[in-house]
Design a protein around this motif. Structure first.
Motif, PDB file in Angstrom:
ATOM      1  N   VAL A   1     -20.384  25.882   0.223  1.00 50.49           N
ATOM      2  CA  VAL A   1     -21.141  25.718   1.463  1.00 50.49           C
ATOM      3  C   VAL A   1     -22.393  24.885   1.206  1.00 50.49           C
ATOM      4  O   VAL A   1     -22.719  23.973   1.980  1.00 50.49           O
ATOM      5  CB  VAL A   1     -21.499  27.095   2.079  1.00 50.49           C
ATOM      6  N   ILE A   2     -23.083  25.151   0.105  1.00 50.26           N
ATOM      7  CA  ILE A   2     -24.270  24.367  -0.247  1.00 50.26           C
ATOM      8  C   ILE A   2     -23.876  22.920  -0.499  1.00 50.26           C
ATOM      9  O   ILE A   2     -24.542  21.984  -0.038  1.00 50.26           O
ATOM     10  CB  ILE A   2     -24.992  24.969  -1.478  1.00 50.26           C
ATOM     11  N   GLN A   3     -22.769  22.720  -1.197  1.00 46.37           N
ATOM     12  CA  GLN A   3     -22.312  21.357  -1.468  1.00 46.37           C
ATOM     13  C   GLN A   3     -21.977  20.618  -0.175  1.00 46.37           C
ATOM     14  O   GLN A   3     -22.290  19.436  -0.042  1.00 46.37           O
ATOM     15  CB  GLN A   3     -21.107  21.385  -2.418  1.00 46.37           C
TER      16      GLN A   3
ATOM     17  N   ARG B   1     -33.274  18.974   3.077  1.00 48.23           N
ATOM     18  CA  ARG B   1     -33.359  19.687   1.794  1.00 48.23           C
ATOM     19  C   ARG B   1     -33.893  21.098   2.005  1.00 48.23           C
ATOM     20  O   ARG B   1     -33.436  22.051   1.376  1.00 48.23           O
ATOM     21  CB  ARG B   1     -34.264  18.942   0.817  1.00 48.23           C
ATOM     22  N   GLY B   2     -34.869  21.216   2.894  1.00 42.58           N
ATOM     23  CA  GLY B   2     -35.491  22.512   3.158  1.00 42.58           C
ATOM     24  C   GLY B   2     -34.506  23.533   3.709  1.00 42.58           C
ATOM     25  O   GLY B   2     -34.483  24.687   3.256  1.00 42.58           O
ATOM     26  N   VAL B   3     -33.688  23.135   4.680  1.00 39.91           N
ATOM     27  CA  VAL B   3     -32.727  24.097   5.238  1.00 39.91           C
ATOM     28  C   VAL B   3     -31.626  24.420   4.224  1.00 39.91           C
ATOM     29  O   VAL B   3     -31.139  25.553   4.190  1.00 39.91           O
ATOM     30  CB  VAL B   3     -32.128  23.655   6.600  1.00 39.91           C
ATOM     31  N   VAL B   4     -31.268  23.467   3.382  1.00 35.45           N
ATOM     32  CA  VAL B   4     -30.275  23.752   2.346  1.00 35.45           C
ATOM     33  C   VAL B   4     -30.872  24.712   1.307  1.00 35.45           C
ATOM     34  O   VAL B   4     -30.189  25.630   0.838  1.00 35.45           O
ATOM     35  CB  VAL B   4     -29.726  22.451   1.702  1.00 35.45           C
ATOM     36  N   ARG B   5     -32.157  24.546   0.980  1.00 35.91           N
ATOM     37  CA  ARG B   5     -32.829  25.506   0.076  1.00 35.91           C
ATOM     38  C   ARG B   5     -32.823  26.912   0.678  1.00 35.91           C
ATOM     39  O   ARG B   5     -32.563  27.896  -0.015  1.00 35.91           O
ATOM     40  CB  ARG B   5     -34.273  25.077  -0.211  1.00 35.91           C
ATOM     41  N   GLU B   6     -33.122  27.002   1.976  1.00 37.41           N
ATOM     42  CA  GLU B   6     -33.102  28.311   2.643  1.00 37.41           C
ATOM     43  C   GLU B   6     -31.704  28.921   2.591  1.00 37.41           C
ATOM     44  O   GLU B   6     -31.555  30.134   2.391  1.00 37.41           O
ATOM     45  CB  GLU B   6     -33.566  28.183   4.097  1.00 37.41           C
TER      46      GLU B   6
ATOM     47  N   LEU C   1     -28.306  31.929  -4.438  1.00 38.27           N
ATOM     48  CA  LEU C   1     -28.123  30.838  -5.400  1.00 38.27           C
ATOM     49  C   LEU C   1     -29.452  30.144  -5.655  1.00 38.27           C
ATOM     50  O   LEU C   1     -30.279  30.030  -4.753  1.00 38.27           O
ATOM     51  CB  LEU C   1     -27.114  29.820  -4.852  1.00 38.27           C
ATOM     52  N   ALA C   2     -29.634  29.676  -6.862  1.00 34.96           N
ATOM     53  CA  ALA C   2     -30.874  28.984  -7.224  1.00 34.96           C
ATOM     54  C   ALA C   2     -30.824  27.543  -6.691  1.00 34.96           C
ATOM     55  O   ALA C   2     -29.912  26.781  -7.036  1.00 34.96           O
ATOM     56  CB  ALA C   2     -31.064  28.966  -8.729  1.00 34.96           C
ATOM     57  N   PRO C   3     -31.798  27.158  -5.861  1.00 31.80           N
ATOM     58  CA  PRO C   3     -31.834  25.775  -5.359  1.00 31.80           C
ATOM     59  C   PRO C   3     -31.862  24.744  -6.486  1.00 31.80           C
ATOM     60  O   PRO C   3     -31.314  23.648  -6.328  1.00 31.80           O
ATOM     61  CB  PRO C   3     -33.117  25.726  -4.524  1.00 31.80           C
ATOM     62  N   THR C   4     -32.460  25.086  -7.618  1.00 32.24           N
ATOM     63  CA  THR C   4     -32.538  24.144  -8.740  1.00 32.24           C
ATOM     64  C   THR C   4     -31.159  23.780  -9.281  1.00 32.24           C
ATOM     65  O   THR C   4     -30.974  22.705  -9.835  1.00 32.24           O
ATOM     66  CB  THR C   4     -33.409  24.717  -9.869  1.00 32.24           C
ATOM     67  N   GLU C   5     -30.201  24.661  -9.096  1.00 34.09           N
ATOM     68  CA  GLU C   5     -28.824  24.387  -9.539  1.00 34.09           C
ATOM     69  C   GLU C   5     -28.260  23.158  -8.824  1.00 34.09           C
ATOM     70  O   GLU C   5     -27.380  22.464  -9.344  1.00 34.09           O
ATOM     71  CB  GLU C   5     -27.958  25.617  -9.243  1.00 34.09           C
ATOM     72  N   PHE C   6     -28.789  22.888  -7.632  1.00 32.75           N
ATOM     73  CA  PHE C   6     -28.314  21.766  -6.815  1.00 32.75           C
ATOM     74  C   PHE C   6     -29.368  20.663  -6.710  1.00 32.75           C
ATOM     75  O   PHE C   6     -29.318  19.844  -5.800  1.00 32.75           O
ATOM     76  CB  PHE C   6     -27.962  22.274  -5.403  1.00 32.75           C
ATOM     77  N   ASP C   7     -30.316  20.649  -7.620  1.00 33.34           N
ATOM     78  CA  ASP C   7     -31.410  19.673  -7.630  1.00 33.34           C
ATOM     79  C   ASP C   7     -32.203  19.691  -6.335  1.00 33.34           C
ATOM     80  O   ASP C   7     -32.600  18.658  -5.809  1.00 33.34           O
ATOM     81  CB  ASP C   7     -30.895  18.254  -7.920  1.00 33.34           C
ATOM     82  N   LEU C   8     -32.425  20.877  -5.797  1.00 27.50           N
ATOM     83  CA  LEU C   8     -33.210  21.026  -4.587  1.00 27.50           C
ATOM     84  C   LEU C   8     -34.541  21.612  -4.985  1.00 27.50           C
ATOM     85  O   LEU C   8     -35.305  22.107  -4.299  1.00 27.50           O
ATOM     86  CB  LEU C   8     -32.486  21.932  -3.577  1.00 27.50           C
TER      87      LEU C   8
END
Length: 151
Positions: free
Chosen positions: A113-115, A132-137, A144-151
């Motif tokens: 879903v994040i991808q 990026r902000g809504v994907v981080r939320e 899930l850690a946002p850093t895993e997706f470079d967010l």
């Protein structure tokens, strides 16, 4: 490498990863969470115009992974989430994030879903701060850690 090229490469990599998992991504929870994520990204800046709605709808319909589901059903779910966001963005966002959270039970679905959010956000070459902000939320809702997706 220019920022635009990195965004484009990242979105392409995410799409390749999604296609590899296509057969595992057939649940109703994944479907609902994906459409909620698409709506969040489309309305990330608090507004959505008709051309942006059409562009995201076209991306949804052409996404190979989302072809596991009936196109009319996806459209209905996407539109319902957008309606919540356009009626009252802050209140609607709470409801739509709850839809995203449906994918929390299966970590692979949550990641997918994040991808999808990243693919949709980066499709125009400008994965902006609001997107990026809504994907981080959404990452936080899914544990899930946002850093895993470079967010």
């Amino acid at each position: 490498m220019a920022l635009w090229d990195r965004i484009k490469d990242s979105a392409s990599t995410m799409q390749t990863q999604l296609v590899a998992k296509k057969n595992d991504l057939k649940s109703g929870a994944f479907r609902d969470a994906s459409m909620a994520m698409c709506a969040l990204v489309a309305a990330a800046d608090g507004t959505i115009d008709a051309s942006e709605r059409r562009r995201v709808a076209q991306l949804i319909m052409s996404n190979e992974v989302l072809q596991n589901f009936d196109a009319a059903d996806l459209q209905k779910r996407f539109d319902a989430n957008l309606d919540k966001l356009t009626a009252d963005f802050d209140f609607g966002k709470v409801s739509v994030l709850q839809e995203v959270a449906k994918a929390k039970k299966k970590e692979a679905e949550g990641r997918a879903v994040i991808q999808i959010g990243i693919v949709i956000g980066g499709a125009d070459g400008d994965f902006d701060q609001a997107e990026r902000g809504v994907v981080r939320e959404a990452c936080q809702m899914l544990g899930l850690a946002p850093t895993e997706f470079d967010l």
